[in-house]
Design a protein around this motif. Structure first.
Motif, PDB file in Angstrom:
ATOM      1  N   ASP A 147       0.839  -1.501  -0.258  1.00 52.56           N
ATOM      2  CA  ASP A 147      -0.456   0.408  -0.209  1.00 52.56           C
ATOM      3  C   ASP A 147       0.434   1.336   0.114  1.00 52.56           C
ATOM      4  N   ALA A 148       2.220   1.286  -0.032  1.00 55.68           N
ATOM      5  CA  ALA A 148       2.977   2.102  -0.318  1.00 55.68           C
ATOM      6  C   ALA A 148       2.666   3.340  -1.519  1.00 55.68           C
ATOM      7  N   ASN A 149       2.966   4.574  -1.263  1.00 56.21           N
ATOM      8  CA  ASN A 149       2.940   5.778  -2.216  1.00 56.21           C
ATOM      9  C   ASN A 149       4.094   5.106  -3.420  1.00 56.21           C
ATOM     10  N   THR A 150       3.136   5.342  -4.562  1.00 57.35           N
ATOM     11  CA  THR A 150       4.016   5.123  -5.482  1.00 57.35           C
ATOM     12  C   THR A 150       5.005   5.812  -6.314  1.00 57.35           C
ATOM     13  N   SER A 151       4.874   7.684  -6.744  1.00 58.78           N
ATOM     14  CA  SER A 151       4.860   8.626  -6.530  1.00 58.78           C
ATOM     15  C   SER A 151       6.091   9.120  -6.893  1.00 58.78           C
ATOM     16  N   LEU A 152       7.370   8.714  -5.834  1.00 58.67           N
ATOM     17  CA  LEU A 152       8.824   9.246  -6.427  1.00 58.67           C
ATOM     18  C   LEU A 152       9.595   7.588  -6.727  1.00 58.67           C
ATOM     19  N   ASN A 153       8.552   6.862  -7.377  1.00 57.82           N
ATOM     20  CA  ASN A 153       9.259   5.593  -8.076  1.00 57.82           C
ATOM     21  C   ASN A 153      10.177   6.212  -9.438  1.00 57.82           C
ATOM     22  N   PRO A 154       9.697   7.108  -9.865  1.00 59.03           N
ATOM     23  CA  PRO A 154       9.794   7.470 -11.742  1.00 59.03           C
ATOM     24  C   PRO A 154      10.703   8.470 -11.497  1.00 59.03           C
ATOM     25  N   VAL A 155      10.900   9.226  -9.849  1.00 56.36           N
ATOM     26  CA  VAL A 155      12.128  10.011  -9.502  1.00 56.36           C
ATOM     27  C   VAL A 155      13.602   8.537  -9.056  1.00 56.36           C
ATOM     28  N   PHE A 156      12.914   8.010  -8.761  1.00 56.31           N
ATOM     29  CA  PHE A 156      14.885   7.611  -8.446  1.00 56.31           C
ATOM     30  C   PHE A 156      15.136   6.387  -9.521  1.00 56.31           C
ATOM     31  N   GLN A 209      14.400  17.977  -0.208  1.00 57.58           N
ATOM     32  CA  GLN A 209      14.950  17.001   0.934  1.00 57.58           C
ATOM     33  C   GLN A 209      14.495  15.917  -0.116  1.00 57.58           C
ATOM     34  N   ASP A 210      13.133  15.206   0.225  1.00 55.60           N
ATOM     35  CA  ASP A 210      13.055  14.057  -0.209  1.00 55.60           C
ATOM     36  C   ASP A 210      13.409  13.610  -2.366  1.00 55.60           C
ATOM     37  N   ILE A 211      13.339  14.240  -3.107  1.00 61.96           N
ATOM     38  CA  ILE A 211      14.022  14.247  -4.439  1.00 61.96           C
ATOM     39  C   ILE A 211      15.232  13.925  -4.021  1.00 61.96           C
ATOM     40  N   ALA A 212      16.183  14.843  -3.118  1.00 61.29           N
ATOM     41  CA  ALA A 212      17.894  15.154  -2.565  1.00 61.29           C
ATOM     42  C   ALA A 212      18.116  13.479  -2.238  1.00 61.29           C
ATOM     43  N   ARG A 213      16.798  13.047  -1.580  1.00 60.73           N
ATOM     44  CA  ARG A 213      17.191  11.681  -0.748  1.00 60.73           C
ATOM     45  C   ARG A 213      17.242  10.703  -1.890  1.00 60.73           C
ATOM     46  N   GLU A 214      16.242  10.708  -3.165  1.00 61.39           N
ATOM     47  CA  GLU A 214      15.349   9.768  -4.229  1.00 61.39           C
ATOM     48  C   GLU A 214      17.306  10.089  -4.722  1.00 61.39           C
ATOM     49  N   GLN A 219      21.991   7.230  -6.860  1.00 61.43           N
ATOM     50  CA  GLN A 219      23.189   6.836  -6.995  1.00 61.43           C
ATOM     51  C   GLN A 219      24.296   5.746  -6.475  1.00 61.43           C
ATOM     52  N   ASP A 220      23.711   5.695  -4.767  1.00 59.42           N
ATOM     53  CA  ASP A 220      24.210   4.144  -4.275  1.00 59.42           C
ATOM     54  C   ASP A 220      24.038   3.542  -5.100  1.00 59.42           C
ATOM     55  N   ALA A 221      22.870   3.430  -5.272  1.00 59.16           N
ATOM     56  CA  ALA A 221      21.974   1.955  -6.371  1.00 59.16           C
ATOM     57  C   ALA A 221      22.924   1.373  -7.084  1.00 59.16           C
ATOM     58  N   VAL A 222      23.492   2.497  -8.057  1.00 60.17           N
ATOM     59  CA  VAL A 222      23.933   2.235  -9.575  1.00 60.17           C
ATOM     60  C   VAL A 222      25.443   1.678  -9.103  1.00 60.17           C
ATOM     61  N   ALA A 226      26.522  -2.085  -9.743  1.00 56.48           N
ATOM     62  CA  ALA A 226      27.610  -2.357 -10.576  1.00 56.48           C
ATOM     63  C   ALA A 226      28.371  -2.853 -10.441  1.00 56.48           C
ATOM     64  N   ALA A 227      28.771  -3.129  -8.727  1.00 56.05           N
ATOM     65  CA  ALA A 227      29.671  -3.799  -8.300  1.00 56.05           C
ATOM     66  C   ALA A 227      29.370  -5.269  -8.097  1.00 56.05           C
ATOM     67  N   GLU A 228      27.508  -5.800  -8.064  1.00 54.19           N
ATOM     68  CA  GLU A 228      27.459  -6.666  -8.389  1.00 54.19           C
ATOM     69  C   GLU A 228      27.125  -8.107  -8.800  1.00 54.19           C
ATOM     70  N   ILE A 229      26.836  -6.712 -10.501  1.00 55.18           N
ATOM     71  CA  ILE A 229      26.798  -8.239 -11.436  1.00 55.18           C
ATOM     72  C   ILE A 229      27.734  -7.508 -12.041  1.00 55.18           C
ATOM     73  N   GLU A 230      28.088  -8.223 -12.935  1.00 55.93           N
ATOM     74  CA  GLU A 230      29.434  -8.289 -13.768  1.00 55.93           C
ATOM     75  C   GLU A 230      29.041  -7.979 -14.983  1.00 55.93           C
ATOM     76  N   THR A 231      27.695  -8.088 -15.292  1.00 55.34           N
ATOM     77  CA  THR A 231      27.489  -7.581 -17.233  1.00 55.34           C
ATOM     78  C   THR A 231      26.619  -6.033 -16.259  1.00 55.34           C
ATOM     79  N   PHE A 232      26.484  -5.684 -15.473  1.00 51.42           N
ATOM     80  CA  PHE A 232      25.349  -4.498 -14.848  1.00 51.42           C
ATOM     81  C   PHE A 232      25.865  -3.957 -16.426  1.00 51.42           C
ATOM     82  N   CYS A 233      26.751  -3.345 -16.948  1.00 55.69           N
ATOM     83  CA  CYS A 233      26.498  -2.383 -18.784  1.00 55.69           C
ATOM     84  C   CYS A 233      25.533  -2.824 -19.413  1.00 55.69           C
ATOM     85  N   SER A 234      25.971  -4.304 -19.636  1.00 52.10           N
ATOM     86  CA  SER A 234      24.592  -5.048 -20.849  1.00 52.10           C
ATOM     87  C   SER A 234      23.122  -4.878 -19.724  1.00 52.10           C
ATOM     88  N   GLU A 235      22.917  -5.075 -19.228  1.00 53.13           N
ATOM     89  CA  GLU A 235      21.676  -5.321 -17.697  1.00 53.13           C
ATOM     90  C   GLU A 235      21.313  -4.243 -17.908  1.00 53.13           C
TER      91      GLU A 235
END
Length: 258
Positions: A147-156, A209-214, A219-222, A226-235
């Motif tokens: 039931d979480a709001n998904t408005s920030l998903n496209p921002v992320f 602040q919410d937008i800056a957090r996203e 950026q942390d997720a990328v 990239a560190a976890e997935i060897e084929t990241f740049c193609s995936e």
């Protein structure tokens, strides 16, 4: 004669199957390699397992972590091999006297039973997380409540795509589309805040602040992906390239094909 027969029977037992079980149950230091990995409360929870802690259990050669809190971790002191799994001897700062868990191996995960001295045994089934689960989470925020709001998903997603070229030379982000996604997400988030019980948070400063957090989280997720997935740049093109499952045409491969 009866004593000799009894002694012979005992000798046969000790050198038979029970002796093998006794040998298997001998304690070895730390944990077994067979269990090293990440496990989710469900297969869906395994998505992006490497960048979340809630409902994820991580087992290394020396540690057993059941969440991201300081009281959720334990050291694996030793283990014993059983017929269908292992018994782990655990200790933590909160429980220095230690406790045991039995880990039974399943086809796609493990079954963990706490062997606490007090109370009935507690058993839970966990799914083993795989690289496919890491790939499935590319460009997405970690799993949210239904039931979480998904408005920030496209921002992320937009900030995620904008950060990809920093890890993948030759990939370029469609900044115009990304900026439009961020603006659309900010507007939807603002409207949702104003209509609900969180209207006091709908100030320009707090929304910024919410937008800056996203942006930081994306950026942390990328970096983590990239560190976890060897084929990241193609995936990542499967998520943001032509026909991408997250947002199509948000990334373009500018490398010339030979």
């Amino acid at each position: 004669m009866r004593k000799q027969s009894l002694a012979l029977a005992v000798l046969l037992v000790l050198t038979g199957p029970m002796a093998a079980e006794a040998g298997e149950a001998k304690a070895s230091p730390n944990g077994p390699r067979e269990l090293i990995g990440n496990y989710g409360d469900s297969p869906a929870q395994c998505q992006s397992y490497h960048r979340k802690s809630d409902n994820i259990t991580s087992i290394s050669a020396t540690s057993y972590e059941s969440c991201g809190g300081s009281m959720c971790g334990a050291d694996i002191v030793s283990h014993r091999k059983m017929k269908d799994g292992y018994i782990l001897d655990l200790k933590s700062s909160g429980n220095p006297s230690g406790w045991r868990v039995k880990v039974r191996l399943l086809d796609k995960g493990i079954e963990v039973t706490s062997l606490a001295r007090r109370g009935p045994p507690k058993t839970e089934t966990l799914a083993r997380c795989t690289k496919a689960d890491a790939i499935a989470g590319i460009g997405l925020r970690p799993n949210q409540e239904p039931d979480a709001n998904t408005s920030l998903n496209p921002v992320f997603a937009a900030y995620y795509a904008l950060a990809v070229p920093g890890k993948c030379a030759g990939l370029a982000a469609n900044t115009q589309t990304a900026d439009a996604m961020i603006a659309r997400g900010r507007s939807a988030w603002t409207e949702w805040l104003r209509k609900g019980s969180n209207s006091q948070h709908a100030t320009p400063e707090l929304i910024a602040q919410d937008i800056a957090r996203e942006k930081r989280d994306a950026q942390d997720a990328v970096r983590a992906d990239a560190a976890e997935i060897e084929t990241f740049c193609s995936e990542v093109l499967s998520a943001f390239g032509d026909g991408g499952r997250v947002e199509p045409n948000l990334l373009k491969d500018t490398r010339g094909k030979t």
